[in-house]
Design an enzyme around this catalytic site. Structure first.
Site, PDB file in Angstrom:
ATOM      1  N   GLU A  72       4.845   4.734  24.279  1.00 59.32           N
ATOM      2  CA  GLU A  72       3.837   5.732  24.624  1.00 59.32           C
ATOM      3  C   GLU A  72       2.639   5.113  25.332  1.00 59.32           C
ATOM      4  OE1 GLU A  72       4.408   9.044  21.092  1.00 59.32           O
ATOM      5  OE2 GLU A  72       2.599   7.819  21.152  1.00 59.32           O
ATOM      6  N   CYS A  85      -4.695   4.143  27.179  1.00 57.48           N
ATOM      7  CA  CYS A  85      -4.277   3.560  25.908  1.00 57.48           C
ATOM      8  C   CYS A  85      -2.822   3.137  26.061  1.00 57.48           C
ATOM      9  CB  CYS A  85      -4.437   4.568  24.776  1.00 57.48           C
ATOM     10  SG  CYS A  85      -3.878   3.957  23.172  1.00 57.48           S
ATOM     11  N   CYS A  92       6.913  -0.681  15.560  1.00 54.84           N
ATOM     12  CA  CYS A  92       5.941  -1.563  14.912  1.00 54.84           C
ATOM     13  C   CYS A  92       6.514  -2.011  13.574  1.00 54.84           C
ATOM     14  CB  CYS A  92       4.618  -0.829  14.699  1.00 54.84           C
ATOM     15  SG  CYS A  92       3.280  -1.895  14.095  1.00 54.84           S
ATOM     16  N   CYS A  96       1.848   0.678   8.416  1.00 50.62           N
ATOM     17  CA  CYS A  96       0.609   1.311   7.948  1.00 50.62           C
ATOM     18  C   CYS A  96       0.940   2.750   7.549  1.00 50.62           C
ATOM     19  CB  CYS A  96      -0.453   1.288   9.034  1.00 50.62           C
ATOM     20  SG  CYS A  96      -0.978  -0.387   9.487  1.00 50.62           S
ATOM     21  N   CYS A  99       0.131   5.955   9.897  1.00 47.73           N
ATOM     22  CA  CYS A  99       0.437   5.857  11.337  1.00 47.73           C
ATOM     23  C   CYS A  99       1.886   6.236  11.617  1.00 47.73           C
ATOM     24  CB  CYS A  99       0.161   4.426  11.808  1.00 47.73           C
ATOM     25  SG  CYS A  99       0.566   4.132  13.538  1.00 47.73           S
ATOM     26  N   GLY A 143       2.609  -0.519  18.316  1.00 50.68           N
ATOM     27  CA  GLY A 143       2.769  -1.956  18.099  1.00 50.68           C
ATOM     28  C   GLY A 143       1.491  -2.675  17.708  1.00 50.68           C
ATOM     29  N   GLU A 144       1.646  -3.907  17.264  1.00 52.60           N
ATOM     30  CA  GLU A 144       0.536  -4.794  16.905  1.00 52.60           C
ATOM     31  C   GLU A 144       0.403  -5.857  17.996  1.00 52.60           C
ATOM     32  OE1 GLU A 144      -2.225  -7.090  16.094  1.00 52.60           O
ATOM     33  OE2 GLU A 144      -2.055  -5.441  14.662  1.00 52.60           O
ATOM     34  N   SER A 175      -6.830  -4.050  20.129  1.00 51.87           N
ATOM     35  CA  SER A 175      -7.038  -3.633  18.741  1.00 51.87           C
ATOM     36  C   SER A 175      -5.962  -4.228  17.842  1.00 51.87           C
ATOM     37  CB  SER A 175      -7.000  -2.103  18.653  1.00 51.87           C
ATOM     38  OG  SER A 175      -7.097  -1.678  17.312  1.00 51.87           O
ATOM     39  N   SER A 198      -8.787  -2.627  13.240  1.00 55.31           N
ATOM     40  CA  SER A 198      -8.515  -1.375  12.521  1.00 55.31           C
ATOM     41  C   SER A 198      -8.732  -1.649  11.035  1.00 55.31           C
ATOM     42  CB  SER A 198      -7.077  -0.916  12.770  1.00 55.31           C
ATOM     43  OG  SER A 198      -6.910  -0.527  14.113  1.00 55.31           O
ATOM     44  N   LEU A 199      -9.866  -1.234  10.533  1.00 54.04           N
ATOM     45  CA  LEU A 199     -10.264  -1.619   9.177  1.00 54.04           C
ATOM     46  C   LEU A 199      -9.850  -0.548   8.160  1.00 54.04           C
ATOM     47  CD1 LEU A 199     -11.745  -3.962   7.790  1.00 54.04           C
ATOM     48  CD2 LEU A 199     -13.866  -2.679   8.071  1.00 54.04           C
ATOM     49  N   HIS A 200     -10.455   0.619   8.256  1.00 48.04           N
ATOM     50  CA  HIS A 200     -10.082   1.815   7.482  1.00 48.04           C
ATOM     51  C   HIS A 200     -10.332   1.727   5.974  1.00 48.04           C
ATOM     52  CE1 HIS A 200      -8.528   2.833  11.316  1.00 48.04           C
ATOM     53  NE2 HIS A 200      -7.444   2.104  11.213  1.00 48.04           N
ATOM     54  N   ASN A 274      -5.564  12.162  13.249  1.00 46.26           N
ATOM     55  CA  ASN A 274      -4.544  13.133  13.647  1.00 46.26           C
ATOM     56  C   ASN A 274      -3.448  13.117  12.588  1.00 46.26           C
ATOM     57  OD1 ASN A 274      -5.435  14.117  16.261  1.00 46.26           O
ATOM     58  ND2 ASN A 274      -5.128  12.027  16.979  1.00 46.26           N
ATOM     59  N   CYS A 317      -0.356   8.538  17.490  1.00 45.53           N
ATOM     60  CA  CYS A 317       0.423   7.503  18.165  1.00 45.53           C
ATOM     61  C   CYS A 317       1.835   7.432  17.578  1.00 45.53           C
ATOM     62  CB  CYS A 317      -0.270   6.151  18.016  1.00 45.53           C
ATOM     63  SG  CYS A 317       0.566   4.872  18.943  1.00 45.53           S
TER      64      CYS A 317
END
Length: 331
Positions: A72, A85, A92, A96, A99, A143-144, A175, A198-200, A274, A317
């Site tokens: 994507e 983006c 991935c 997470c 996600c 992906g990371e 990121s 990406s902490l969250h 989202n 995503c």
């Protein structure tokens, strides 16, 4: 192939600077050489598989790769910028919990040219639909990025080079979900682009629950790596924080985040969530988000609230790629 060296330079410019996807279109090269190139080589360019257009002007794309895998990329227009983006992997491996991509199996890393092609195609969309070129790139798609380290850095090199897209590295943000040793490597390599984490959640118990990567990369380890990175690059870091309803949305959570922010110069982007069908997480209410942001600002932390884009399309995503993959398999 026994050709003069300037021919290689011409082909190189067609491939990278002009983003040419066929040898036949390389008009300043002889027909004989074009045929010879076509007989011996293949340009495995990325193609748009499907696009969704949102009422807010966001364009979400699923791209098909030469081996039929889907990824994507998104065009995100705003008043002051035009952002692409892009993805760095097919699927991935980090799982997470909030996600959509985390529920997909990682198939492979993307090559530098496949990342580059996403930028080219999204830039074309920006010009065709809004008459404005891209201004920014974020590696926040599937992906990371730091698990595809060499290819991601090579793609940035090509995107920023004078004989590539000639974009400023300061317009690019990579990121990561947080891999301490690779963050330190970014520092050692003296990268010029921006880094976002990406902490969250700013305590290990909550972060372990939603981001299993934290079990091997604790907040203390990440803080140490980020301080090292900052000492080497002098680049401030952005922390991305989704405020989930009844999970990480209290003033205690905000206080823990503010404490984590004291390690080095940074800013916080609070991101609207989202929701996805695979997970039970919901976005916190407007009042909670504003109270959370206000607390951080009182602590002297630069805080932005990023509203969700493309709510009327497959915004999260991974959603569009999953849907298109399911359609293809059904056929």
């Amino acid at each position: 192939m026994g050709e003069k060296s300037f021919r290689a330079k011409q082909v190189y410019e067609w491939l990278w600077k002009k983003s040419c996807f066929s040898f036949e279109a390389m008009s300043n090269i002889s027909k004989e050489l074009r045929q010879k190139l076509d007989d011996n080589f293949t340009i495995n360019n990325v193609k748009i598989n499907n696009s969704q257009f949102s009422a807010d002007k966001t364009i979400k794309n699923s791209f098909i790769l030469h081996d039929t895998h889907l990824i994507e990329g998104v065009l995100i227009p705003a008043d002051d910028r035009m952002t692409a983006c892009v993805s760095s992997q097919v699927g991935c491996s980090l799982t997470c919990k909030f996600c959509a991509t985390g529920y997909m199996e990682r198939k492979r890393n993307l090559n530098p040219d496949e990342i580059y092609d996403q930028v080219v195609l999204i830039d074309q969309q920006a010009k065709e639909n809004y008459n404005v070129p891209l201004t920014n790139i974020v590696y926040m798609g599937m992906g990371e990025p730091l698990l595809n380290y060499a290819n991601v850095l090579k793609s940035v090199e090509r995107i920023t080079s004078e004989d590539g897209l000639n974009m400023s590295p300061k317009r690019i943000t990579v990121s990561t979900a947080g891999i301490a040793k690779m963050i330190k490597k970014l520092g050692d390599d003296g990268v010029k682009f921006n880094l976002a984490l990406s902490l969250h959640a700013a305590n290990d118990v909550k972060r372990n629950e939603i981001m299993p990567i934290n079990e091997q990369n604790s907040l203390a380890a990440l803080a140490d790596a980020l301080k090292y990175y900052y000492a080497k690059t002098k680049n401030a870091v952005t922390y991305e924080y989704i405020v989930f309803d009844n999970f990480n949305d209290t003033l205690q959570d905000a206080a823990e985040l503010a404490k984590f922010c004291k390690h080095l110069p940074c800013k916080v982007n609070i991101i609207e969530y989202n929701p996805i069908s695979f997970a039970a997480f919901l976005n916190a209410g407007e009042d909670k988000i504003e109270t959370f942001a206000a607390y951080l600002r009182k602590q002297g932390i630069i805080t932005n609230v990023r509203r969700s884009r493309g709510k009327d399309i497959d915004a999260a995503c991974g959603q569009l790629a999953i849907k298109d993959k399911e359609k293809a398999e059904a056929v």
